[in-house]
Design a protein around this motif. Structure first.
Motif, PDB file in Angstrom:
ATOM      1  N   GLN A   1       0.814  -1.215   0.000  1.00 45.60           N
ATOM      2  CA  GLN A   1       0.000   0.000   0.000  1.00 45.60           C
ATOM      3  C   GLN A   1       0.851   1.269   0.000  1.00 45.60           C
ATOM      4  O   GLN A   1       0.317   2.378  -0.090  1.00 45.60           O
ATOM      5  N   PHE A   2       2.177   1.094   0.096  1.00 42.33           N
ATOM      6  CA  PHE A   2       3.070   2.251   0.182  1.00 42.33           C
ATOM      7  C   PHE A   2       4.063   2.325  -0.973  1.00 42.33           C
ATOM      8  O   PHE A   2       4.735   3.347  -1.136  1.00 42.33           O
TER       9      PHE A   2
ATOM     10  N   LEU B   1      16.197   4.053  -1.941  1.00 37.64           N
ATOM     11  CA  LEU B   1      16.080   3.450  -3.263  1.00 37.64           C
ATOM     12  C   LEU B   1      14.639   3.092  -3.602  1.00 37.64           C
ATOM     13  O   LEU B   1      14.336   2.748  -4.747  1.00 37.64           O
ATOM     14  N   VAL B   2      13.762   3.165  -2.616  1.00 38.80           N
ATOM     15  CA  VAL B   2      12.364   2.781  -2.809  1.00 38.80           C
ATOM     16  C   VAL B   2      11.439   3.990  -2.774  1.00 38.80           C
ATOM     17  O   VAL B   2      10.498   4.100  -3.570  1.00 38.80           O
ATOM     18  N   PHE B   3      11.704   4.914  -1.862  1.00 39.48           N
ATOM     19  CA  PHE B   3      10.886   6.113  -1.694  1.00 39.48           C
ATOM     20  C   PHE B   3      11.711   7.356  -2.053  1.00 39.48           C
ATOM     21  O   PHE B   3      12.945   7.265  -2.168  1.00 39.48           O
ATOM     22  N   PRO B   4      11.066   8.515  -2.241  1.00 33.43           N
ATOM     23  CA  PRO B   4      11.821   9.728  -2.576  1.00 33.43           C
ATOM     24  C   PRO B   4      12.941   9.991  -1.565  1.00 33.43           C
ATOM     25  O   PRO B   4      12.689  10.083  -0.362  1.00 33.43           O
ATOM     26  N   ALA B   5      14.179  10.082  -2.056  1.00 39.68           N
ATOM     27  CA  ALA B   5      15.349  10.186  -1.174  1.00 39.68           C
ATOM     28  C   ALA B   5      15.256  11.396  -0.248  1.00 39.68           C
ATOM     29  O   ALA B   5      15.619  11.320   0.934  1.00 39.68           O
ATOM     30  N   ARG B   6      14.770  12.511  -0.751  1.00 44.14           N
ATOM     31  CA  ARG B   6      14.681  13.726   0.072  1.00 44.14           C
ATOM     32  C   ARG B   6      13.742  13.509   1.259  1.00 44.14           C
ATOM     33  O   ARG B   6      14.054  13.904   2.382  1.00 44.14           O
ATOM     34  N   SER B   7      12.596  12.866   1.005  1.00 38.25           N
ATOM     35  CA  SER B   7      11.634  12.605   2.089  1.00 38.25           C
ATOM     36  C   SER B   7      12.209  11.635   3.112  1.00 38.25           C
ATOM     37  O   SER B   7      12.005  11.785   4.318  1.00 38.25           O
ATOM     38  N   VAL B   8      12.948  10.624   2.623  1.00 40.23           N
ATOM     39  CA  VAL B   8      13.561   9.646   3.523  1.00 40.23           C
ATOM     40  C   VAL B   8      14.581  10.319   4.431  1.00 40.23           C
ATOM     41  O   VAL B   8      14.588  10.113   5.645  1.00 40.23           O
TER      42      VAL B   8
ATOM     43  N   SER C   1       2.051   9.919   4.148  1.00 39.46           N
ATOM     44  CA  SER C   1       2.313  10.655   2.906  1.00 39.46           C
ATOM     45  C   SER C   1       2.537   9.732   1.722  1.00 39.46           C
ATOM     46  O   SER C   1       2.449  10.163   0.562  1.00 39.46           O
ATOM     47  N   LEU C   2       2.820   8.453   1.980  1.00 37.45           N
ATOM     48  CA  LEU C   2       3.120   7.503   0.908  1.00 37.45           C
ATOM     49  C   LEU C   2       1.943   6.598   0.550  1.00 37.45           C
ATOM     50  O   LEU C   2       2.023   5.828  -0.414  1.00 37.45           O
TER      51      LEU C   2
END
Length: 284
Positions: A100-101, A118-125, A151-152
């Protein structure tokens, strides 16, 4: 050592089982610490560290791990060791919950540790990692991670039949027929296997085998003898039970259950029941 289990808010509870927070900032505790062995479970998790890095041990070689990552469903025992004062937040996903994410098929994470960036936006991580490291109490750290996960979130209603299949396997403690399950869902066996692999992270057969392994641990911990376990779990005989157990645990049932070394992680988390009954033995 500090341990706490926190549960998700309603918006995340359909997908996440719980958040586990463990901290060891006392130098008299973390020095010369023994490694921790993590058992195969049906869960996919995200782990986020703050403090000194954690290392993964493989063939007696230590590999330093990043700050955060996804650990997919594991089919063998994994071994980790801390390098100093460390805190870790573990997100335990329900069957299919991680799907779901992220758009990536969950089977791509099987037996792997994949950095979150590598899976989610690097800046948000990176922003989430920095905020979590600066947070104080466990509830505050979990709040930072919950905001990141919300947010994901993605809307994927069409996946519900496969997730129901995963819950059915868990309810039956792995004693299911994949062919029968596919027929109940009006799918071919091949279609069920493909969708299950993409959403849950393993084939229905492998998933059921891990659930059965976990059920055997629970039965033995509750005082059942090996013959009762063989019968309750549907093994052909005790030899097949021992073979399957060794494949998952890396040792015989006798070695596993008679080990005198009981790490604090095992004592605390393995005895903490999750509200949905999904809780499984993670450590030994």
């Amino acid at each position: 050592m500090f341990f706490q289990r926190l549960f998700p808010p309603p918006v995340l509870s359909p997908y996440i089982e719980s958040f586990l927070v463990q901290e060891d900032f006392n130098p008299t505790n973390y020095a010369n610490r023994n490694s921790v062995k993590v058992l195969p479970t049906s869960m996919t998790v995200i782990g986020i560290q703050y403090g000194e890095p954690m290392r993964r041990l493989e063939n007696r070689i230590a590999y330093e791990m990043g700050v955060s990552g996804i650990t997919g469903m594991q089919s063998t025992v994994k071994e980790y060791v801390s390098t100093g004062a460390i805190g870790t937040l573990i997100i335990q996903f329900k069957p299919g919950g991680l799907s779901q994410f992220t758009k990536y098929p969950i089977h791509e994470f099987k037996n792997a540790n994949v950095p979150l960036e590598l899976v989610f936006p690097a800046r948000s991580v990176h922003e989430m990692e920095e905020r979590l490291a600066c947070a104080g109490a466990a509830a505050e750290r979990v709040g930072v991670v919950q905001q990141f996960l919300v947010s994901l979130l993605r809307d994927k209603e069409e996946e519900q039949p496969v997730l129901l299949a995963a819950r059915h396997i868990m309810t039956r403690h792995g004693a299911v027929s994949v062919e029968g399950l596919a027929a109940q869902l009006y799918m071919s066996k091949r279609t069920l296997e493909r969708k299950f692999n993409a959403l849950v992270g393993a084939s229905p057969k492998m998933y059921a085998s891990i659930i059965r392994f976990q059920h055997a641990i629970a039965l033995r911990s509750n005082g059942c003898d090996y013959l009762d376990i063989v019968h309750a779990c549907g093994y052909a005989d005790q030899a097949h039970f021992a073979k399957d157990f060794r494949a998952f645990a890396g040792c015989t049932p006798e070695q596993f259950f008679h080990s005198e070394f009981q790490p604090e992680l095992k004592k605390v988390f393995n005895k903490t029941e999750a509200p949905s009954g999904l809780n499984q033995s993670m450590y030994y």
